[in-house]
Design a protein around this motif. Structure first.
Motif, mmCIF file in Angstrom:
data_model
loop_
_atom_site.group_PDB
_atom_site.id
_atom_site.type_symbol
_atom_site.label_atom_id
_atom_site.label_comp_id
_atom_site.label_asym_id
_atom_site.label_seq_id
_atom_site.Cartn_x
_atom_site.Cartn_y
_atom_site.Cartn_z
ATOM 1 N N ALA A 140 32.515 35.573 41.084
ATOM 2 C CA ALA A 140 32.772 34.292 41.326
ATOM 3 C C ALA A 140 34.267 33.967 40.688
ATOM 4 C CB ALA A 140 32.132 33.324 40.323
ATOM 5 N N ASP A 141 34.883 34.625 39.807
ATOM 6 C CA ASP A 141 36.191 34.634 39.213
ATOM 7 C C ASP A 141 36.965 36.099 39.071
ATOM 8 O OD1 ASP A 141 38.357 34.092 37.663
ATOM 9 O OD2 ASP A 141 37.347 33.106 36.290
ATOM 10 N N PRO A 142 37.708 36.450 40.019
ATOM 11 C CA PRO A 142 38.155 37.829 39.996
ATOM 12 C C PRO A 142 39.103 37.935 38.956
ATOM 13 C CG PRO A 142 38.268 37.031 42.277
ATOM 14 C CD PRO A 142 37.784 35.712 41.377
ATOM 15 N N ALA A 143 39.778 37.182 38.467
ATOM 16 C CA ALA A 143 40.759 37.214 37.364
ATOM 17 C C ALA A 143 40.066 37.355 35.925
ATOM 18 C CB ALA A 143 41.683 35.838 37.026
ATOM 19 N N ALA A 144 38.713 36.782 35.739
ATOM 20 C CA ALA A 144 37.992 36.809 34.672
ATOM 21 C C ALA A 144 37.510 38.187 34.662
ATOM 22 C CB ALA A 144 37.138 35.727 34.635
ATOM 23 N N GLN A 145 36.889 38.652 35.801
ATOM 24 C CA GLN A 145 36.249 40.227 35.903
ATOM 25 C C GLN A 145 37.311 41.300 35.664
ATOM 26 O OE1 GLN A 145 33.208 39.584 35.368
ATOM 27 N NE2 GLN A 145 32.394 40.822 37.256
ATOM 28 N N ALA A 146 38.500 41.049 36.024
ATOM 29 C CA ALA A 146 39.638 41.939 35.961
ATOM 30 C C ALA A 146 40.045 42.070 34.402
ATOM 31 C CB ALA A 146 40.934 41.560 36.420
ATOM 32 N N ARG A 147 40.012 41.071 33.697
ATOM 33 C CA ARG A 147 40.042 41.021 32.434
ATOM 34 C C ARG A 147 39.165 41.672 31.477
ATOM 35 N NH1 ARG A 147 41.728 35.628 33.094
ATOM 36 N NH2 ARG A 147 39.743 34.740 32.509
ATOM 37 N N PHE A 148 37.975 41.249 31.804
ATOM 38 C CA PHE A 148 36.740 42.158 31.297
ATOM 39 C C PHE A 148 36.700 43.562 31.578
ATOM 40 C CE2 PHE A 148 32.578 43.951 31.565
ATOM 41 C CZ PHE A 148 32.393 44.076 30.001
ATOM 42 N N TRP A 149 36.982 43.857 32.750
ATOM 43 C CA TRP A 149 36.774 45.309 33.156
ATOM 44 C C TRP A 149 38.078 46.151 32.538
ATOM 45 C CZ3 TRP A 149 32.591 48.140 33.988
ATOM 46 C CH2 TRP A 149 31.266 47.421 34.329
ATOM 47 N N GLY A 150 39.183 45.400 32.876
ATOM 48 C CA GLY A 150 40.579 45.981 32.304
ATOM 49 C C GLY A 150 40.411 46.731 30.737
ATOM 50 N N ALA A 165 40.908 40.945 42.887
ATOM 51 C CA ALA A 165 41.595 41.810 41.772
ATOM 52 C C ALA A 165 41.148 43.162 41.923
ATOM 53 C CB ALA A 165 41.281 41.308 40.409
ATOM 54 N N SER A 166 42.390 44.029 41.586
ATOM 55 C CA SER A 166 41.848 45.576 41.684
ATOM 56 C C SER A 166 42.458 46.248 40.657
ATOM 57 C CB SER A 166 42.736 45.821 42.926
ATOM 58 O OG SER A 166 44.039 45.980 42.783
ATOM 59 N N LEU A 167 41.539 47.369 40.282
ATOM 60 C CA LEU A 167 41.888 48.277 39.223
ATOM 61 C C LEU A 167 41.877 49.703 39.807
ATOM 62 C CD1 LEU A 167 39.676 45.693 37.903
ATOM 63 C CD2 LEU A 167 40.329 47.088 35.802
ATOM 64 N N ARG A 168 42.649 50.524 39.062
ATOM 65 C CA ARG A 168 42.751 51.948 39.433
ATOM 66 C C ARG A 168 42.612 52.863 38.042
ATOM 67 N NH1 ARG A 168 46.171 55.514 43.722
ATOM 68 N NH2 ARG A 168 44.209 56.771 44.325
ATOM 69 N N SER A 169 42.167 53.989 38.121
ATOM 70 C CA SER A 169 42.017 55.002 36.987
ATOM 71 C C SER A 169 43.518 54.863 36.468
ATOM 72 C CB SER A 169 41.554 56.422 37.335
ATOM 73 O OG SER A 169 42.770 57.052 38.086
ATOM 74 N N ALA A 170 43.589 55.134 34.983
ATOM 75 C CA ALA A 170 44.771 55.320 34.501
ATOM 76 C C ALA A 170 45.721 56.582 35.088
ATOM 77 C CB ALA A 170 44.501 55.780 32.782
ATOM 78 N N GLN A 171 45.127 57.606 35.562
ATOM 79 C CA GLN A 171 45.842 58.422 36.174
ATOM 80 C C GLN A 171 46.271 58.190 37.473
ATOM 81 O OE1 GLN A 171 42.786 58.919 34.784
ATOM 82 N NE2 GLN A 171 43.573 59.766 32.744
#
Length: 244
Positions: A140-150, A165-171
């Protein structure tokens, strides 16, 4: 402390058969850690490594009743490769499905047990991800999910908009983790979920406390299992595995 996404957990009526399908889709190898469990990893892979997010298929008699909130997007190298991939997967037992995608450039398919996945049109961002471009989570809220998972993981947040929102491994290797805004409400336990793992030497109880402080909710299950089950702020279940 930190965690990292190491695998996707997928429930299956027939884990070995469904594992065989996905192994052929991805070109990965099959192993098993016990009855009712099928593990998939790339050839030559040393677990855990962010270059790939593995797949564990777990036998379950529970039927699939709704569209999955977590799915896989497959990468393609060209329009021709996308079309060839779709035809190859149909030959392996996949089927076309309509989830309201309309005239989209990607193709939506389902595996033999009805789990939806996408074969994407060629996109430069996914040129080095391997066969899995992204693990995608409805929300429902990509920004909030990115904050949590980040904060939950050491993965890097790459892009956040109103709709995704998108995340990727630190490498900077392997597939992306993406959150896509959808109006669909979560109604059942996720048949496909994320498994995250702390690093060697980290304390599981301390990690549970940290994740809870970020907004996760612990879920009480059988205390004999070696992992902990939690839910993210939108109720998506995930497993916190033993450090390693």
């Amino acid at each position: 402390m930190a965690t990292r996404l190491v695998q996707i957990n997928m429930k299956a009526r027939e884990d070995a058969a469904l594992g065989g399908f996905w192994a052929r889709v991805l070109g990965w190898e099959i192993s098993s850690e016990g009855p009712g469990v099928t593990n998939l990893e790339p050839p030559g892979f040393t677990y855990p490594d962010p270059v790939a997010v593995c797949i564990d298929l777990i036998a379950s008699a529970e039927p699939k009743t709704v569209k999955n909130r977590v799915h896989i997007d497959l990468a393609s190298e060209s329009v021709a490769h996308q079309a060839e991939t779709v035809e190859r997967l149909l030959g392996l037992g996949a089927t076309h499905v309509d989830i309201g995608q309309g005239d989209a450039p990607f193709t939506v398919l389902a595996d033999p047990e009805g789990n939806e996945f996408c074969v994407l049109d060629p996109r430069p961002i996914y040129r080095d991800t391997g066969p899995i471009a992204a693990v995608v989570v409805d929300c429902a809220d990509p920004a909030a999910q990115a904050r949590f998972w980040g904060r939950a993981m050491d993965w890097t947040v790459h892009e956040v908009t109103e709709f995704s929102a998108s995340l990727r491994s630190a490498q900077g290797v392997g597939p992306y983790l993406e959150f896509i805004k959808t109006p669909d409400a979560k109604t059942v336990w996720n048949r496909v979920h994320l498994d995250i793992r702390p690093y060697p030497g980290d304390n599981v109880a301390a990690e549970v406390a940290r994740l809870t402080g970020l907004g996760a909710t612990p879920i009480d299950l059988d205390d004999k299992i070696s992992w902990r089950v939690l839910a993210d702020p939108e109720g998506n279940e995930f497993c916190l595995l033993a450090p390693g």
